[in-house]
Scaffold this motif. Structure first.
Motif, PDB file in Angstrom:
ATOM      1  N   ILE A  62      10.785  -1.520   0.738  1.00  0.00           N
ATOM      2  CA  ILE A  62      10.319  -0.859  -0.487  1.00  0.00           C
ATOM      3  C   ILE A  62       8.891  -1.290  -0.818  1.00  0.00           C
ATOM      4  N   VAL A  66       5.517   1.071  -1.047  1.00  0.00           N
ATOM      5  CA  VAL A  66       4.668   1.078  -2.244  1.00  0.00           C
ATOM      6  C   VAL A  66       3.227   0.726  -1.890  1.00  0.00           C
ATOM      7  N   ALA A  70      -0.030   3.110  -2.198  1.00  0.00           N
ATOM      8  CA  ALA A  70      -1.093   2.579  -3.060  1.00  0.00           C
ATOM      9  C   ALA A  70      -2.403   2.488  -2.290  1.00  0.00           C
TER      10      ALA A  70
END
Length: 309
Positions: A62, A66, A70
Motif C-alpha cells: 500500500i 501511494v 505521489a
C-alpha cells in the motif's frame, strides 16, 4: 501427516517476521514437499504460506502504491515549475521542450526506484536490473540513441530555435519544438513533419529566419526589340515606391543579366525584412507585369520561326 502437524507447519508462517517470510516460505514448501502428507495437505500448507506472506506485505505494498502515484503528481508539479522558470528566463522554447522531456524521464525513473526500494527489493538488484535493461535497450535502440545525441547537439549548437523557418532533409517549415528523439516542423501547407534529431544534426540546415533582412532575387524578360533602359527605369521606380523595400544594406540593383535565345533577362535584387520576403516577391512580380503592359514592353515567350523556301 496428521492434522496437528499440518497446523504446526502453517503456524510457522504466521509467527514469522515479515523480513524473513520469504526464507520461511521456501523452507515450509520444501518441508511440505518432502513430507508424507497427502497432496491436499501439501497444497494447504503452500497456500497458507503464500497467504501469510501477502498479509505481511500488504502495508509495504500500500505504501509503495501511494508513493508511486505521489511521485507522478510531484513529477508533474516539478515539470510545471521548471516550465515557468524557463519561460521567465526567456529560454528558447525548443530547448525548454527538450529539457522537459529529458527531466520527465529521469523523474519517472527515480520514482520507480523509490517504489521498488519500499518493497524491500535490494538496491543492488535494482541497479543490476536497470543496467541489464539499459544495455539491452541500448543495443536494440541504437538509432534512437543517436537521435538523443543529435538532440543534445542541436540544443547546444543552436542552429535554429522554435519559430524559425528552416529547410533540412527535404522539408521546410517553421520549427515547432525539439523533443528527445524528433524535431517537429510545421510546413507552409500546414503539415507536421517529424525529423529524427540524428538526421537533422548530420545534414545541412538552412535557417531563413536567423538574419533580420533577406535579399529578394528576381528576373524579368523583355523582347530584343524593346528599350532596355526604359524597362530598367520602370523597375527602379517601382522599387523606390514600394514601402517594404529597403535601401540597406544596399539599394535596389537592376542590370541586364543574360542574353537568352528569345529574351533579354533583367536581374533585380532588392532587400527587405525577413518576415516580408514573400509579400515583396509577389507584389513586385505583379507590379512589374502591370507596368510592362501599360508601357507596351513585351514579355516574350518561347517561340519557333519556320522559314520555307
Amino acid at each position: 501427516m496428521t492434522t496437528t502437524a499440518v497446523t504446526d507447519i502453517i503456524s510457522q508462517t504466521t509467527n514469522t517476521e515479515a523480513s524473513t517470510v520469504t526464507d520461511s516460505i521456501e523452507e515450509i514448501i520444501s518441508s511440505a514437499m518432502n513430507s508424507s502428507a497427502t497432496e491436499t495437505d501439501k497444497l494447504q500448507i503452500i497456500m497458507s504460506a503464500i497467504g501469510n506472506k501477502l498479509k505481511a506485505s500488504i502495508p509495504d505494498l500500500i505504501m509503495a502504491i501511494v508513493v508511486f502515484f505521489a511521485g507522478i503528481v510531484i513529477t508533474r508539479i516539478i515539470l510545471r515549475i521548471f516550465g515557468k522558470c524557463m519561460s521567465k528566463a526567456n529560454a528558447d522554447m525548443a530547448a525548454t521542450s527538450f529539457l522537459k522531456s529529458l527531466l520527465k524521464i529521469l523523474l519517472y525513473i527515480i520514482d520507480i526506484i523509490i517504489t521498488l526500494s519500499i518493497l524491500n527489493i535490494p538496491m543492488t538488484s535494482i541497479i543490476a536490473v536497470l543496467s541489464a535493461a539499459g544495455l539491452a535497450v541500448g543495443l536494440a535502440l541504437q538509432n534512437s540513441l543517436s537521435n538523443l545525441a543529435g538532440g543534445f547537439i542541436i540544443l547546444f549548437s543552436k542552429p535554429f530555435k522554435a519559430g524559425d523557418f528552416v529547410e533540412t532533409n527535404s522539408a521546410s517549415g517553421t520549427v515547432e519544438s525539439i523533443n528527445i528523439l524528433y524535431t517537429k516542423i510545421l510546413t507552409v501547407d500546414n503539415k507536421t513533419v517529424y525529423i529524427p534529431n540524428g538526421k537533422v544534426a548530420d545534414s545541412q540546415i538552412v535557417n531563413y529566419s536567423e538574419q533580420n533582412k533577406r535579399r529578394v532575387d528576381m528576373e524579368f524578360g523583355i523582347s530584343y526589340s524593346d528599350d532596355i533602359e526604359r524597362a530598367k527605369e520602370l523597375i527602379l521606380k517601382l522599387a523606390s515606391e514600394h514601402e517594404l523595400i529597403l535601401n540597406e544594406p544596399e539599394p535596389p540593383f537592376v542590370r541586364l543579366g543574360v542574353q537568352a535565345e528569345d529574351s533579354l533577362q533583367i536581374i533585380v535584387r532588392v532587400w527587405t525584412a525577413t518576415e516580408n520576403y514573400w509579400q515583396v516577391k509577389f507584389d513586385f512580380v505583379e507590379m512589374v507585369n502591370n507596368a510592362f503592359a501599360e508601357n507596351h514592353i513585351t514579355i516574350p515567350f518561347r517561340q519557333l520561326d519556320v522559314h520555307i523556301s
